[in-house]
Scaffold this active site. Sequence first.
Site, PDB file in Angstrom:
ATOM      1  N   GLY A   1       2.147  -2.316  -2.425  1.00  0.00           N
ATOM      2  CA  GLY A   1       3.566  -2.195  -2.128  1.00  0.00           C
ATOM      3  C   GLY A   1       3.829  -0.977  -1.243  1.00  0.00           C
ATOM      4  CB  CYS A   2       6.480  -0.269   1.223  1.00  0.00           C
ATOM      5  SG  CYS A   2       7.960  -0.729   0.297  1.00  0.00           S
ATOM      6  CG  PHE A   3       8.983   2.427  -2.701  1.00  0.00           C
ATOM      7  CD1 PHE A   3       9.554   3.402  -1.896  1.00  0.00           C
ATOM      8  CD2 PHE A   3       9.761   1.335  -3.043  1.00  0.00           C
ATOM      9  CE1 PHE A   3      10.870   3.287  -1.437  1.00  0.00           C
ATOM     10  CE2 PHE A   3      11.070   1.213  -2.601  1.00  0.00           C
ATOM     11  CZ  PHE A   3      11.621   2.188  -1.801  1.00  0.00           C
TER      12      PHE A   3
ATOM     13  CB  THR B   1       1.464   2.689   0.614  1.00  0.00           C
ATOM     14  OG1 THR B   1       0.997   1.376   0.318  1.00  0.00           O
ATOM     15  CG2 THR B   1       0.623   3.285   1.726  1.00  0.00           C
TER      16      THR B   1
END
Lengths: 347, 347, 347, 347
Positions: free
Chosen positions: C150-152, C154
């Site tokens: 997921g982006c967060f 990372t």
Amino acid sequence: MALTVAVAGATGYAGGEILRLLLGHPAYLSGELAIGALTANSNAGQKVASLMPNLPALAERAILKTTPENLDGHDVVFLALPHGYSAEIARQLPEETLVLDCGADFRLVDSGDWVKYYGNDHAGHWPYGIPEMPGRRELIARSRRVAVPGCFPTGATLAALPALACGLAEPDLSIVSVTGVSGAGKKAAVNLLGSETMGSLRAYNTAGKHRHTPEIVQNLKQGTGLDVRVSFTPVLAPLPRGILTTITAPLREGVSTQSAHEAFCDYYAGEQFVWVMPAGGQPQTQNVVGTNMCHIQVEVDEDAGKLLVTSAIDNLTKGTAGAAVQCMNIALGWTEAAGLPTAAVAP
Amino acid sequence: MALTVAVAGATGYAGGEILRLLLGHPAYLSGELAIGALTANSNAGQKVASLMPNLPALAERAILKTTPENLDGHDVVFLALPHGYSAEIARQLPEETLVLDCGADFRLVDSGDWVKYYGNDHAGHWPYGIPEMPGRRELIARSRRVAVPGCFPTGATLAALPALACGLAEPDLSIVSVTGVSGAGKKAAVNLLGSETMGSLRAYNTAGKHRHTPEIVQNLKQGTGLDVRVSFTPVLAPLPRGILTTITAPLREGVSTQSAHEAFCDYYAGEQFVWVMPAGGQPQTQNVVGTNMCHIQVEVDEDAGKLLVTSAIDNLTKGTAGAAVQCMNIALGWTEAAGLPTAAVAP
Amino acid sequence: MALTVAVAGATGYAGGEILRLLLGHPAYLSGELAIGALTANSNAGQKVASLMPNLPALAERAILKTTPENLDGHDVVFLALPHGYSAEIARQLPEETLVLDCGADFRLVDSGDWVKYYGNDHAGHWPYGIPEMPGRRELIARSRRVAVPGCFPTGATLAALPALACGLAEPDLSIVSVTGVSGAGKKAAVNLLGSETMGSLRAYNTAGKHRHTPEIVQNLKQGTGLDVRVSFTPVLAPLPRGILTTITAPLREGVSTQSAHEAFCDYYAGEQFVWVMPAGGQPQTQNVVGTNMCHIQVEVDEDAGKLLVTSAIDNLTKGTAGAAVQCMNIALGWTEAAGLPTAAVAP
Amino acid sequence: MALTVAVAGATGYAGGEILRLLLGHPAYLSGELAIGALTANSNAGQKVASLMPNLPALAERAILKTTPENLDGHDVVFLALPHGYSAEIARQLPEETLVLDCGADFRLVDSGDWVKYYGNDHAGHWPYGIPEMPGRRELIARSRRVAVPGCFPTGATLAALPALACGLAEPDLSIVSVTGVSGAGKKAAVNLLGSETMGSLRAYNTAGKHRHTPEIVQNLKQGTGLDVRVSFTPVLAPLPRGILTTITAPLREGVSTQSAHEAFCDYYAGEQFVWVMPAGGQPQTQNVVGTNMCHIQVEVDEDAGKLLVTSAIDNLTKGTAGAAVQCMNIALGWTEAAGLPTAAVAP
């Protein structure tokens, strides 16, 4: 006893802006005006606290269903409804009720225009709510029904009228209006997502397809008696509020920037909500945010043989809700400027 | 006869916001309050029309030089000047003049803090203008000098105070405040250009370097008597106005979201400018733009063992100019809320 | 003969970003890699020209329906689908196909976490695609299935790992991640409209409710063996792309800004996509837009007793599509950095 | 042995964008092209890491002073300097060096135009770098000096040329170009602050005052042999990159949307960086961000008697740095499209 006002379509952007203005209106603050029914459709049953947290003074108010019954018994009714729906509701409201329709239903005089641009049956036309147009203030004062103008037509009409009425330019206008995204309303659509609108610019409903085109033409024809041609191109830009309109038209001989500027100043002398800026200044939308103002500048482009007029309005205030409140003030015989800010929330 | 008010540093963002609020203040509208000298330095000699076109009502007013002479003879003086400069001017104003300093000069009690964060000599301290802090309203009412708080300290203090005062969390706070760019003022700087700030996020003055850090600590220590530790991280975000503050702190045993929410509601019962939102809602900066409101929410994060408080203010209104006008109202014995919008210009 | 790659969910933001990267990939430019089926659901049947005009090189390609049949016969399949749906499709793809799932289905190891946060049945877990985590590069190289993070998680994992692994701070993290709006995807929703997101800031899915919370905790536990506690607060800000993460945690004794900075530099020595900035610099999201980079800074806040780590990523690139391409490169034995920009489109 | 390239004015927006493109250029990646001196004035002595953190691959490079000596010995020199300064430097570079001037010094053929718009002595004119204009590709291929076009002239010329060359409209154009703020460069100025540009729209350098006006007129006269009149109005909008141009002109008889569209498609057949969109589509700036593309649409507005052409470019890429690299490729006999993205970083 206080007059009561209802807002139908209260949870959209126009409705919310009407409420913001009413909450700061001296008649509300003094108790002369009471805020009555707030209605909507899909949002009915919810509270203002969750739907419009920008209005904490009304937080505990519940939204009712938009029905003639819920709107009945008010002295003033603002309609901020989809086109077609306004007409249906308006028909069922008492004649003596002051009804201000922020939708399009009663703006166009010509049935052909209506059918071409909106498709359904023409509901008729009401006195049109740009008080700064010649003769309109008086019509509004006498009427219990007002068609509040569209946002683009407001910025374009106020900018173009003096140019044509004073014979500064030929009635062959190229209008480009750059607008913030709130003009598209509060409805879910992929092309209006933040991701699609921030950091981007695009024209839309180009080449005469935008529904505000015939309204602009109508205003300019009525206001000048000329056979006006209008090319209208709206451009969507990444800001919430504001319309910057640029108009070019073939210059009439002998017109200079100075003479044009004087003609504009004279035309709007005495108008509180139109500011023809000092020479050299240019309208900037942030300077009208939250106000009922229209800032205007006019210049001559000698090399191009064109007159250039620019204007800035807040599409939700002077472009919709502010005009509606201004018309209410006129129709009720109150101070026209009551409750209408002229100082913008900038930056 | 009308009271007169002067604004020093009138052409900056804080000064402009003070003027916007005064133009809508009932005392101004009724003639009880007159706007006197508007002063600045580099802009002196120019007209409001070119410097602040968002205030057309003052368009023809000329900006004077900021000198004690030009500020003399007013009943109320707002100072919106760089730190150091406020103190110098304030010293030369009559004792009976109500002076509201929007700068930092008189905010900090501790000289050591002042010298560490601001570098020059400490001018002293004045009653601090967050009326919602315990005991402050009374101090302000009795004083002719008020230190208007910084923008970050306002959002952080109002959010943190009940959490500490009601024993909901340990006094060991991690505060992250995301702010719009107007907080940095109206001075030319490459890193504040539109190109550098739109479409970007960055933390700055991190790890205790921001000057508002000691002010937050001071407020919380004074307001609770506790030995408070604060990690403060400001983040610059692409919007003109607004501060969203998030605070996490170690949760005290037995505290639930519900009990915390009730404690906050009780703490701010009767406060007109603090809205503890209904459970489930979250403060959003657009819902406070142009208002004197602080919207707050509090929650418990069981798994993390943390209390989370969030708040939203407009840095230029409740964060500066609104607080200044609120303090003026208190100090003059007027209605505290006079001229202070609670309905935000949203969207 | 060229390898072929398919993208399922090609018309969403993650899918579009994968295509943007593939179009610039040296293997595509040299003919070693061919772009095969592009699939979607509601958009099936339309052309890229109307759905993703940012990819004119693919303008004439038609979007197919997302079915195992349409995805079959490709060497590489990127899945950019809603959770639950990835697992269903993945199950029907041949074992030897390299499948990179940008959804959440195979990220979490713990079934309890999955059920608590996603509600439906747990599909299992795949090697997790942050190659910069200890031991992960090797796992990815051997696998034909990769769970793209997921982006967060990372941005948060890359920032927090060295702090914990090097013993700089206690494993009790307060994480605030400010994000652009594209992270929410390309689906119509009122609260994601331009009008609602421009000019505003708000926290959401607060106090442990965001689905990325257990993923962050899992990464940090796996990467350090410690019993980590995480408070995670996402904040929505008005920009299309970018996540700025700030992490505070109790400082371990004896740690200075300098020693922390050195530890971070050592930890990421040799990593091409993590830039520990020189002391004094702060990550800024515009400096990673369109890249596969993570910019990081670390500092000690002595007075607060906290370590502060900040990081910036592009949520769609390093946060999703870039990581997916990086993992593809690793799994195919190609140069890990192939086709992955490090120079950002700034400003 | 590798060719070497220097960039003068490397730390501005144009210089930075040239570097971003070079870092992704296949000749750089393969070692055929080496990045040599990076020069600036006030920033000389600093490192790329602090000045352009979006280019971590060059982080350790130091910025040199912009002098002929520092630029000497390179095969290619990009000049991204203030006007006047380019000419001075260019004069001192060897004849065989390929010099690409992103400034205005060598764009205008007519000395009178130069003096009227720029004030100082006219330095002369070089082959003009819009390869898509008739006959220009060949001139550029033979030259060691190229005048890279201005950003507005690029978008306007590419949109207007086919309309005039194919006889679709009268040569009497009303051009409104809405632009992002990076076009104004990286210099501190109050009216370019984030606070002044976010959330606002304004026209500037109106009525023929913008310096790009004579450049547009020159291009259209040269490209068509017609006596062209141009009204040009630039509008500043709140986004970092992108120009959306709208052009209206009196329609020639017998022209339909379909015939105009076909004429445009034919005119640009074979051009890789001009995309005449399918009928119904409208250029959107986010779809060209970071690319060398120009997206174009053309329509007939029957009622208004106007042809409407719209175009979108990235002012820093196709509008400046991309055009420069495209011209470099042509002049070096390389693949024209090498290193020039067509897939945009959207959203």
